[in-house]
Write an enzyme that holds these catalytic residues in place. Structure first.
Site, mmCIF file in Angstrom:
data_model
loop_
_atom_site.group_PDB
_atom_site.id
_atom_site.type_symbol
_atom_site.label_atom_id
_atom_site.label_comp_id
_atom_site.label_asym_id
_atom_site.label_seq_id
_atom_site.Cartn_x
_atom_site.Cartn_y
_atom_site.Cartn_z
ATOM 1 N N SER A 133 0.594 -1.229 -0.053
ATOM 2 C CA SER A 133 0.315 -0.221 -0.045
ATOM 3 C C SER A 133 1.025 1.314 -0.438
ATOM 4 C CB SER A 133 -0.756 -0.138 1.187
ATOM 5 O OG SER A 133 -2.275 0.993 1.152
ATOM 6 N N HIS A 168 -8.946 0.973 -0.009
ATOM 7 C CA HIS A 168 -8.099 0.169 -1.630
ATOM 8 C C HIS A 168 -10.139 -0.225 -1.839
ATOM 9 C CE1 HIS A 168 -4.532 0.261 -1.584
ATOM 10 N NE2 HIS A 168 -4.644 0.661 -0.030
#
Length: 323
Positions: free
Chosen positions: A105, A213
């Protein structure tokens, strides 16, 4: 190095993969005993100059409010990235160099800097914008995330289909065998957790400030894409494996894929397996917390793993050359 599927030759068993930590690993005092390592100090100072705040003081503050201040998205992302980039630069300067890079991430941006695709200054400016647009999206569309244990892709998809009820509920992080994180509207997450627990399985709510996400981050995409158009990217000097598809990032596609990254799942498990299939054996987490090292153990216990997060582990890694 990496085979045709990754558009590179095979990796050798002695090659090193740097893993850059993601958000959530931050803790007050992180990196405190590494600030006298010149490369780490230089990167933390660079972050402070770009962001206009003293990152070393934020990382090492004391008092009741210190952790809360560090947990703010803009501070957490900057601190985690500064430590990852700084440790990576310090290891490379001491001949512990990576053959490939893998971020989780936020760690994707740290990997961009370590690969040479971005300057450190541009990386921290990008993180500042990324954290701001993500925070704005989270405030506009509140959500939550939860880690499901004893999970597989099919059962999680079935759970999301059953519990969404016209709200957002998706798989967000494919971490390792038996652990998948879901993301979406808070009420949908709560329904999914209850259903998962009713089936005799465990779920653990993550301490995030939004449904990262997932489609709830969609409003961040346009301003982030507009910003990225002005950012100069070079071709990587060290290959980076992209979270969204476990394939190599390049300068031509990096902007589009960084935007997609905001609303797409992190495919960490797949990325590690693909690297291992091509010969990678030694994975070094550069950053605090050891989360990624723990995931490596669950993905493949035969893989060598290290977490370099403080002076003791840094010195040990340099001494061993992680070979």
């Amino acid at each position: 190095m990496i085979e045709e599927a990754l558009q590179m030759p095979y990796l050798g068993s002695g090659d090193i993969i740097y893993m850059c930590s993601g958000q959530g690993s931050q803790k007050v005092g992180m990196g405190a005993d590494l600030l006298d390592v010149p490369e780490v100090a230089a990167v933390v100072e660079c972050a402070s100059d770009v962001l206009g705040r003293d990152m070393a003081s934020i990382m090492c503050a004391e008092g009741d409010d210190a952790q809360a201040a560090l947990d703010e998205t803009r501070n957490a992302q900057a601190a985690i990235a500064a430590l990852s980039i700084g440790i990576g630069r310090a290891l490379a300067a001491r001949e512990v160099r990576p053959s490939a890079l893998l971020g989780f991430s936020l760690g994707q941006v740290s990997a961009l800097a370590l690969s040479g695709m971005l300057s450190d200054e541009d990386a921290f400016a990008l993180i500042d914008v990324r954290s701001r647009v993500m925070d704005e999206a989270a405030r506009e569309h509140p959500g939550a995330m939860s880690a499901l244990l004893k999970a597989d892709a099919a059962s999680v998809q079935e759970l999301c289909d059953a519990c969404a009820q016209d709200e957002v509920l998706v798989a967000a992080n494919y971490n390792c065998p038996g652990q998948i994180v879901i993301s979406g509207d808070a009420s949908a997450i709560e329904r999914a957790e209850l259903a998962w627990k009713d089936a005799g399985k465990r779920a653990s709510r993550l301490a995030t400030q939004g449904a990262f996400h997932s489609p709830l981050m969609a409003s961040a995409c346009e301003p982030f894409a507009a910003y990225l158009e002005r950012v100069p990217f070079a071709e990587p000097e060290v290959p980076i494996i992209c979270n969204t598809d476990a394939a190599i990032l390049d300068a031509a596609s990096v902007r589009e894929r960084l935007v997609a990254h905001l609303i797409s799942p992190v495919r960490f498990d797949e990325s590690v397996r693909k690297l291992a299939d091509k010969g990678a054996h030694t994975f070094v987490e550069v950053g605090y917390g050891g989360v990624l090292s723990g995931l490596i153990r669950r993905i493949d216990k035969e893989l060598e793993r290290h977490c370099v997060q403080d002076r003791e582990t840094f010195d040990a890694c340099v001494a061993a050359r992680c070979s």
